[in-house]
Design a protein around this motif. Structure first.
Motif, mmCIF file in Angstrom:
data_model
loop_
_atom_site.group_PDB
_atom_site.id
_atom_site.type_symbol
_atom_site.label_atom_id
_atom_site.label_comp_id
_atom_site.label_asym_id
_atom_site.label_seq_id
_atom_site.Cartn_x
_atom_site.Cartn_y
_atom_site.Cartn_z
ATOM 1 N N ASN A 85 0.843 -1.199 0.000
ATOM 2 C CA ASN A 85 0.000 0.000 0.000
ATOM 3 C C ASN A 85 0.882 1.254 0.000
ATOM 4 O OD1 ASN A 85 0.580 -0.954 2.731
ATOM 5 N ND2 ASN A 85 -0.763 0.665 3.493
ATOM 6 N N GLY A 120 -2.802 8.324 3.752
ATOM 7 C CA GLY A 120 -3.320 7.864 5.031
ATOM 8 C C GLY A 120 -4.826 7.776 5.111
ATOM 9 N N ARG A 121 -5.494 7.712 3.971
ATOM 10 C CA ARG A 121 -6.968 7.690 3.976
ATOM 11 C C ARG A 121 -7.522 6.280 3.766
ATOM 12 N NH1 ARG A 121 -6.037 12.374 0.675
ATOM 13 N NH2 ARG A 121 -6.446 11.099 -1.174
ATOM 14 N N GLY A 122 -6.752 5.278 4.107
ATOM 15 C CA GLY A 122 -7.222 3.912 3.939
ATOM 16 C C GLY A 122 -6.823 3.328 2.598
ATOM 17 N N SER A 136 -2.410 7.265 -1.083
ATOM 18 C CA SER A 136 -3.676 7.386 -0.353
ATOM 19 C C SER A 136 -3.638 8.490 0.691
ATOM 20 C CB SER A 136 -4.009 6.061 0.338
ATOM 21 O OG SER A 136 -3.075 5.794 1.380
ATOM 22 N N GLN A 179 1.140 5.296 0.664
ATOM 23 C CA GLN A 179 0.500 6.407 1.358
ATOM 24 C C GLN A 179 1.138 7.753 1.044
ATOM 25 O OE1 GLN A 179 -1.007 5.445 5.454
ATOM 26 N NE2 GLN A 179 0.456 3.771 5.314
ATOM 27 N N GLU A 196 -1.253 2.853 8.770
ATOM 28 C CA GLU A 196 -1.556 4.227 8.387
ATOM 29 C C GLU A 196 -0.715 5.201 9.215
ATOM 30 O OE1 GLU A 196 -5.705 5.049 8.533
ATOM 31 O OE2 GLU A 196 -6.237 3.449 7.123
ATOM 32 N N TYR A 197 -0.148 6.188 8.522
ATOM 33 C CA TYR A 197 0.634 7.206 9.216
ATOM 34 C C TYR A 197 0.390 8.555 8.550
ATOM 35 C CZ TYR A 197 4.192 6.838 5.452
ATOM 36 O OH TYR A 197 4.849 6.832 4.240
ATOM 37 N N HIS A 198 0.737 9.622 9.247
ATOM 38 C CA HIS A 198 0.440 10.965 8.749
ATOM 39 C C HIS A 198 1.625 11.911 8.910
ATOM 40 C CE1 HIS A 198 -3.828 9.938 8.261
ATOM 41 N NE2 HIS A 198 -3.690 9.264 9.385
ATOM 42 N N VAL A 210 -3.679 -3.776 7.521
ATOM 43 C CA VAL A 210 -3.425 -2.350 7.738
ATOM 44 C C VAL A 210 -4.235 -1.832 8.942
ATOM 45 C CG1 VAL A 210 -3.741 -0.038 6.765
ATOM 46 C CG2 VAL A 210 -2.769 -1.866 5.349
#
Length: 232
Positions: free
Chosen positions: A72, A153-155, A151, A74, A181-183, A229
């Motif tokens: 994935n 971090g939006r899934g 993405s 991000q 998921e990270y931001h 995830v």
């Protein structure tokens, strides 16, 4: 401090590529160049960012046969999170416009990576067909971000089909690399980046599958990755 760390981490990329370029010129299109470069950029980048990267399931990444890795995607910082996880003789997929990036674009091309022009779908399909042949004939592995875009971090987004077709046509197993998921948040006064956990799932065999099985394969892999995830 976090902004400075991020700037320095990304400044290290063209510098590393500049020093790597002579080796790429000496042995052009050798896919092991990519693995060594990815390892170096990820380790240097994480050190500068102060990022920890817990890893679960490393034993699930085969090193003795070609595979198709799907992960994935991000942020651009995924390079630092996952760049050192490539199995031997791996090529990856990127936009053709990457070739214009100083130093990085040139080593990307000389690494024998697949450069797709998404504006011309027939050429993209032909490139993935050539990649399937390379998996079989040249014992190469393929790394793909099946979402096709970041993405942020939006899934987990919907998957594109190309990498799955390549795996089925080559009879290569699919290995799913899932990053939590990270931001890009920082921790404390030092500006260290938040940890990003990774889980590598057991290989999914594709021997005996046909192109008719691809939609079900995509749905199954998407569900497994989404579950992983969400649990990280």
């Amino acid at each position: 401090m976090g902004v400075l760390r991020s700037l320095l981490a990304w400044l290290s990329v063209p510098v590393i590529c500049m020093f790597a370029l002579p080796a790429y010129i000496v042995r052009p299109f050798n896919p092991d160049n990519n693995r060594l470069l990815g390892w170096t950029m990820a380790r240097v980048g994480r050190a500068i960012l102060g990022m920890k990267r817990p890893l679960d399931g490393a034993h699930n990444m085969p090193v003795d046969r070609p595979v198709v890795v799907i992960a994935n995607h991000q942020f651009n910082d995924d390079l630092f999170v996952m760049g050192d996880l490539m199995p031997p003789r791996t090529v990856t997929v990127g936009k053709s416009a990457l070739i214009w990036l100083p130093f990085f674009g040139q080593v990307f091309w000389l690494g024998g990576n697949v450069m797709l022009d998404r504006a011309h779908s027939r050429k993209a399909i032909a490139a993935m067909q050539a990649t399937s042949n390379a998996i079989i004939q040249d014992n190469k592995s393929l790394w793909v971000f099946p979402e096709g875009t970041r993405s942020r971090g939006r899934g987990l987004q919907n998957f594109k089909k190309g990498g799955f077709y390549a795996a089925v046509m080559a009879g290569a197993p699919i290995v799913m690399v899932c990053n939590g998921e990270y931001h890009n948040r920082t921790l404390g006064w030092s500006g260290r980046r938040e940890p990003v956990a990774i889980r590598i799932l057991p290989p999914v065999e594709t021997v005996g599958l046909t192109v008719d099985d691809v939609p079900a394969l995509i749905a199954s892999c998407h569900q497994q990755m989404a579950d992983a995830v969400a649990s990280l």
